[in-house]
Design an enzyme around this catalytic site. Structure first.
Site, PDB file in Angstrom:
ATOM      1  N   LYS A 168       0.857  -1.190   0.000  1.00 20.58           N
ATOM      2  CA  LYS A 168       0.000   0.000   0.000  1.00 20.58           C
ATOM      3  C   LYS A 168       0.889   1.235   0.000  1.00 20.58           C
ATOM      4  CE  LYS A 168      -1.355   2.836   2.741  1.00 20.58           C
ATOM      5  NZ  LYS A 168      -1.281   4.146   2.015  1.00 20.58           N
ATOM      6  N   THR A 222       6.154   8.311  13.407  1.00 13.55           N
ATOM      7  CA  THR A 222       6.101   7.614  14.691  1.00 13.55           C
ATOM      8  C   THR A 222       4.666   7.517  15.189  1.00 13.55           C
ATOM      9  OG1 THR A 222       8.360   8.215  15.280  1.00 13.55           O
ATOM     10  CG2 THR A 222       6.868   7.715  17.097  1.00 13.55           C
ATOM     11  N   ALA A 224       1.867   7.224  13.427  1.00 12.24           N
ATOM     12  CA  ALA A 224       1.213   6.119  12.723  1.00 12.24           C
ATOM     13  C   ALA A 224       1.796   4.782  13.157  1.00 12.24           C
ATOM     14  CB  ALA A 224       1.358   6.307  11.218  1.00 12.24           C
ATOM     15  N   GLU A 242       9.724   1.187  10.823  1.00  9.87           N
ATOM     16  CA  GLU A 242      10.835   2.120  10.616  1.00  9.87           C
ATOM     17  C   GLU A 242      10.213   3.510  10.639  1.00  9.87           C
ATOM     18  OE1 GLU A 242      12.897   4.839   9.206  1.00  9.87           O
ATOM     19  OE2 GLU A 242      12.775   3.836   7.260  1.00  9.87           O
ATOM     20  N   CYS A 276      14.234  10.315   6.905  1.00  7.97           N
ATOM     21  CA  CYS A 276      14.034  10.103   8.346  1.00  7.97           C
ATOM     22  C   CYS A 276      15.332  10.017   9.142  1.00  7.97           C
ATOM     23  CB  CYS A 276      13.204   8.845   8.572  1.00  7.97           C
ATOM     24  SG  CYS A 276      13.836   7.395   7.711  1.00  7.97           S
ATOM     25  N   GLU A 375      10.557  16.213  14.774  1.00 10.82           N
ATOM     26  CA  GLU A 375      11.007  15.949  13.409  1.00 10.82           C
ATOM     27  C   GLU A 375      10.338  16.937  12.454  1.00 10.82           C
ATOM     28  OE1 GLU A 375      11.870  12.088  10.645  1.00 10.82           O
ATOM     29  OE2 GLU A 375       9.918  12.153  11.637  1.00 10.82           O
TER      30      GLU A 375
END
Length: 476
Positions: A168, A222, A224, A242, A276, A375
């Protein structure tokens, strides 16, 4: 899905917009829970009733090599399409989204060819046959920033172990994802082995919770990841996550600043800051603080902002207007909080179209400030002072995240000592670049599990112990 192209059950679609021009690239069908169900059922049938579940590692390797060749044949077109979708500079996209996916598939094809599926061990009662079996149907959910790389990091080891995959991809990069379906069909994979269902949150949630999925592999935020981890825990289902990062680049007091600035493009500004593992906290020794701030500011001002298809451009646009606005909100928050702006700080004045943000550097920042803890996912870095190596390590570790990192020094042994003390999944000394042959992943809120390297195969493996008689033991 299931080896054929299918209309979405809802008929919904998304207009994929070019990041640099704000013009339409095309429309992609969006799947919902019904489409996810069809794809999972197709994957389940390929494993349980079709030929895929009976393939040997050597047979899988042969198909994977053909799969890689097909990805290579489309590499230039795929790289260009991704650059238009998300703003990745074309020179980087040719590697990350063009030639890289095929090379990753080949690496896992070679590993598959050498796999031993059974090992016989002596036991107190005779022998135990330890089998390595595929984890089953894998739900792979991938983001828009490095769409081809992050998808193949899941697809390749899963196929090597004999799993079937439902991918997806993110709606922002829905168009390039179809190359996986096209390449899998052309390579001769049985129907249902590789399924591609672009979709939004509803489709992702349906995939994570589907009873026919055996394993979830996710790259994304993070927030999700926490939701996916919670649902996977409820279902007693393994997952690889990840997630985000706010990594530190530690400039030691003996660092060669020419070496440091030569590596800044990869370590702190790669892909317009939309990566990331970037080191967006730069830790500088107090006695060289102004020197480091000056070097970082000069580097950021030297980045060429513009159309990612222009070979000279080193900083393209953000993926969407909404994401650009989020990055600008972080910048505005830092300014309101008293951070000193070294360079950048807004939208480029010469760009009236496209979702661009100026490369931005802040000084006068504490590690407790929001801009040093959250972030940003854009071309924004902060420079934080420290007094000695111990404090540098303490600041580096004072983060919710632990994904990347780097140490810059003229004494590699000293740099290695510092690197060993930083709690992070990956860290470089005088450079930062992923090694596909080594495990990649994070600690703390940066995730669970590892991708890449031979170690990634374990995430797609189930072990079965068959208790048998001693007749199965090899002759000595």
């Amino acid at each position: 899905m299931g080896g054929t192209w299918a209309e979405s059950a809802s008929g919904d679609s998304v207009d994929v917009i070019e990041a640099a021009t704000e013009e339409s690239l095309g429309r992609a069908a969006l799947g919902d829970a019904r489409d996810i169900d069809r794809a999972v059922r197709a994957a389940r049938a390929a494993l349980d009733d079709g030929p895929w579940g009976r393939t040997s590692p050597a047979e899988r390797a042969e198909l994977m090599f053909r799969f890689a060749d097909r990805l290579d044949a489309a590499a230039e077109d795929t790289a260009t399409l991704v650059s238009r979708e998300n703003g990745t500079p074309i020179a980087l996209s040719r590697v990350a989204n063009g030639i890289g996916p095929g090379e990753t598939v080949r690496m896992y094809a070679r590993l598959a060819a050498g796999l031993s599926t059974e090992e016989v061990r002596p036991s107190p009662h005779g022998a135990t046959i330890v089998r390595r079996e595929p984890a089953g149907v894998v739900g792979a959910i991938t983001p828009w920033n490095h769409p081809q790389t992050l998808a193949v990091m899941k697809i390749a080891p899963a196929l090597a172990m004999g799993c079937a995959v439902v991918l997806k991809p993110a709606p922002e990069t829905a168009l390039d994802a179809f190359v996986f379906g096209e390449a899998a069909a052309a390579a001769g994979f049985p129907g249902g082995v590789v399924n591609v269902v672009p979709g939004g949150r509803e489709a992702g949630a349906a995939l994570v919770s589907h009873p026919g999925v055996d394993k979830v592999a996710f790259t994304g935020s993070t927030a999700a990841g926490r939701a996916i981890g919670a649902e996977s825990g409820r279902l007693i289902r393994p997952c690889t996550l990840e997630l985000g990062g706010k990594s530190a680049s530690i400039v030691l007091d003996d660092a060669d600043l020419d070496v440091f600035t030569a590596g800044l493009g990869e370590s702190s500004f790669r892909n317009n800051g939309q990566t990331c593992a970037l080191q967006t906290r730069i830790l500088a020794p107090r006695r060289r603080y102004d020197e480091v701030v000056g070097a970082v500011g000069q580097f950021a001002r030297g980045l060429v902002v513009g159309d990612p298809l222009d070979e000279s451009v080193t900083c393209g646009p953000m993926v969407s207007a909404a994401h650009r606005d989020r990055v600008l909100a972080h910048i505005d928050g830092a300014l309101a909080g008293g951070a000193r702006l070294v360079t950048g700080g807004g939208r480029p004045g010469d760009r009236d179209r496209g979702w661009f943000v100026e490369p931005t550097v802040f000084a006068g920042v504490s590690n407790s400030d929001a801009i040093a803890r959250e972030e940003v996912f854009g071309p924004v870095v902060v420079v934080i002072p420290y007094d000695d190596d111990d404090e540098a390590v303490r600041i580096a570790n004072d983060s919710d995240y632990g994904l990347g990192g780097s140490v810059w020094t003229s004494d590699e042994a000293r740099g290695l000592d510092v690197a060993r003390r930083v709690r992070t999944g990956t860290i470089g000394i005088n450079y930062y670049a992923l090694d596909p042959g080594a495990p990649f992943g994070g600690m703390k809120a940066s995730g669970l599990g590892r991708e890449l390297g031979p170690e990634a195969l374990a995430a797609y493996t189930e072990y079965k112990s068959v208790y048998a008689s001693a007749r199965w033991l090899p002759e000595v």
